[in-house]
Write an enzyme that holds these catalytic residues in place. Structure first.
Site, PDB file in Angstrom:
ATOM      1  CG  ASN A  65       2.603  -5.002   2.054  1.00  0.00           C
ATOM      2  OD1 ASN A  65       1.947  -5.843   2.651  1.00  0.00           O
ATOM      3  ND2 ASN A  65       2.328  -3.705   2.114  1.00  0.00           N
ATOM      4  N   GLY A 296       4.379   0.000  -4.600  1.00  0.00           N
ATOM      5  CA  GLY A 296       5.825   0.197  -4.490  1.00  0.00           C
ATOM      6  C   GLY A 296       6.504  -0.964  -3.783  1.00  0.00           C
ATOM      7  CG  ASP A 297       5.395  -1.887   0.098  1.00  0.00           C
ATOM      8  OD1 ASP A 297       6.347  -1.100   0.217  1.00  0.00           O
ATOM      9  OD2 ASP A 297       4.324  -1.769   0.735  1.00  0.00           O
ATOM     10  CB  ALA A 298       3.984  -5.186  -5.524  1.00  0.00           C
ATOM     11  N   GLY A 301       9.873  -5.859  -3.920  1.00  0.00           N
ATOM     12  CA  GLY A 301      10.013  -7.281  -3.635  1.00  0.00           C
ATOM     13  C   GLY A 301      10.265  -8.098  -4.886  1.00  0.00           C
TER      14      GLY A 301
END
Length: 344
Positions: A65, A296-298, A301
Site C-alpha cells: 500500500n 497510515g500506509d498512504a 508512502g
C-alpha cells in the site's frame, strides 16, 4: 531494466473487506482498531465472511500500500515492490492492481503445492478497522531472492528503501540484509512499526533494525507499545518520538527522523537535536469518511515520496496528510484517479 528510485519490501496480501462487522469482532476476539496474525479458531474468519457477508477485494499488504502511495506522488515508473506470493489467481490480482497504479512487482513466487498468496480479513466497524492476517506465501520470502540478478540490479539502482514492520515476524535476515546495504551505501532506509504487537512481541527484531533505520514511522499505539516494551515509563508521544530519534544509528551522515501519526488529531515529527514538531490534521467531515484501512500506509508512502524528491519536512507532512485523507474517503487503500497534484 528501468531504474526504480523507491523500493519497498513486505508481505503481499489480498484484503477481504467487510462492513458492519461488530459480530465478527466478538466471535473471533478481535479489537476494533488493531492488527493481528490469526491463529487457531481465528483462521475460520475467511470462509465465514465470504459465506455470510458482502465482501470487497482490495490489493493490500501494508508496505505494498505504501509503495503505491509513494508512486502516487513520484514520477511515473519510480517504484518497485519485493515480497512472496503463491502461484495463484490472488497473486495475479495483486500484480494487476500494482500495474494499474504504476508499481512494478518483483515477487518471489512460491510454486504450486506450497503456500497460497496471503490474505487479510479487514473488519470495518464505524470508523475503525480490524486486520486479521494469514501470511501464507508471504512468510516464505528468502534472502536468496535479493540475490536474483534482476532484483540485485533493482536494489543497486534504488535511492530509497521502505520496510513494513509486519515483515519482521519472519524475514529479519532479508530485512537486515537490505537495510545494511542501504546504510553502507548512504541510501535512505525507512521502516514502519506497523502494529502494536510488532514492538511488543518482536522486540529483538525491531531493536536489530533500528540502528539501520533513517526514517521510522508509527502511530500513537505503536509508539506506546515500543515504550512499554522498553520500560520507558511514559505515554507522552512527543517524548517517545524524541527518544526513538536519539537511539544509536549506524549511518551518521544524517539524523534519524521519527514520524508518529495520531489519527485525526496531529502528527509528531522528531529528530535527535531539536524539539519535536507537531502538525495538526485538517478535520474531515464525518460523512466524508468511508474507510480508514490503509490510511497510515498512504501517509507513510506519500511522506517518503515527497522526501525522496527533496522536499522539506513541512511539505512532506502536508502531502502525506492529503493522501491519507484521500485514502480515508475511498474504500480500502486506494487513491483518487486521475491523480491529484499534491506537490505544488
Amino acid at each position: 531494466m528501468a531504474s526504480y528510485s523507491f523500493v519497498a519490501m513486505g508481505n503481499p496480501l489480498l484484503d477481504i473487506q467487510v462492513r458492519n462487522g461488530e459480530a465478527l469482532l466478538q466471535k473471533y476476539e478481535l479489537k476494533a482498531n488493531d492488527a493481528i496474525l490469526v491463529e487457531g479458531k481465528q483462521k475460520e474468519i475467511y470462509d465465514d465472511i465470504k459465506t455470510n457477508y458482502d465482501v470487497v477485494y482490495v490489493a493490500g499488504g501494508a508496505a505494498q500500500n505504501a509503495a503505491r502511495a509513494a508512486q502516487y506522488v513520484l514520477p511515473d515508473n519510480s517504484t518497485a515492490y519485493l515480497g512472496a506470493v503463491g502461484e495463484d489467481d490472488l497473486a495475479d490480482q495483486l500484480r494487476a492492481a500494482n500495474d494499474k497504479e504504476g508499481l512494478k512487482s518483483f515477487y518471489q513466487v512460491i510454486p504450486k503445492g506450497g503456500e497460497p498468496t496471503g490474505a487479510c480479513a479487514v473488519v470495518i466497524t464505524g470508523h475503525n478497522r480490524s486486520l486479521a492476517t494469514l501470511l501464507g506465501a508471504a512468510e516464505k520470502f528468502t534472502p536468496s531472492h535479493l540475490e536474483e540478478s534482476n532484483v540485485k540490479q533493482l536494489i543497486e539502482g534504488a535511492k530509497f528503501f521502505y520496510l513494513g514492520g509486519f515483515f519482521l515476524t519472519h524475514g529479519i535476515e532479508s530485512a537486515t540484509k537490505l537495510a545494511s546495504y542501504a546504510s553502507e551505501h548512504n541510501k535512505m532506509f525507512a521502516m514502519n512499526l506497523s502494529a502494536p504487537f510488532i514492538p511488543q512481541f518482536f522486540k529483538s527484531q525491531v531493536d536489530t533494525m533500528l540502528p539501520l533505520v533513517d526514517v521510522l514511522f508509527g502511530n500513537e499505539s505503536e509508539a506506546e507499545a515500543y515504550a512499554a516494551s522498553h520500560d520507558w515509563n511514559t505515554k507522552d508521544i512527543a517524548e517517545i518520538a524524541s527518544k526513538l530519534a536519539a537511539l544509536p544509528k549506524k549511518n551518521t551522515a544524517s539524523p534519524r527522523l521519527v514520524v508518529i501519526t495520531q489519527g485525526a488529531s496531529s502528527t509528531i515529527v522528531a529528530t535527535p537535536d531539536a524539539e519535536p514538531k507537531v502538525f495538526p490534521v485538517t478535520p474531515m467531515k464525518d460523512e466524508d469518511i468511508v474507510d480508514t484501512n490503509g490510511a497510515g500506509d498512504a501517509f507513510a508512502g506519500a511522506f517518503c515520496g515527497a522526501l525522496l524528491q527533496g522536499k522539506d519536512i513541512d511539505t512532506c507532512v502536508d502531502v502525506a496528510h492529503q493522501l491519507g485523507q484521500i485514502c480515508v474517503a475511498s474504500s480500502g487503500p486506494t487513491f483518487k484517479w486521475p491523480k491529484v497534484q499534491l506537490i505544488k
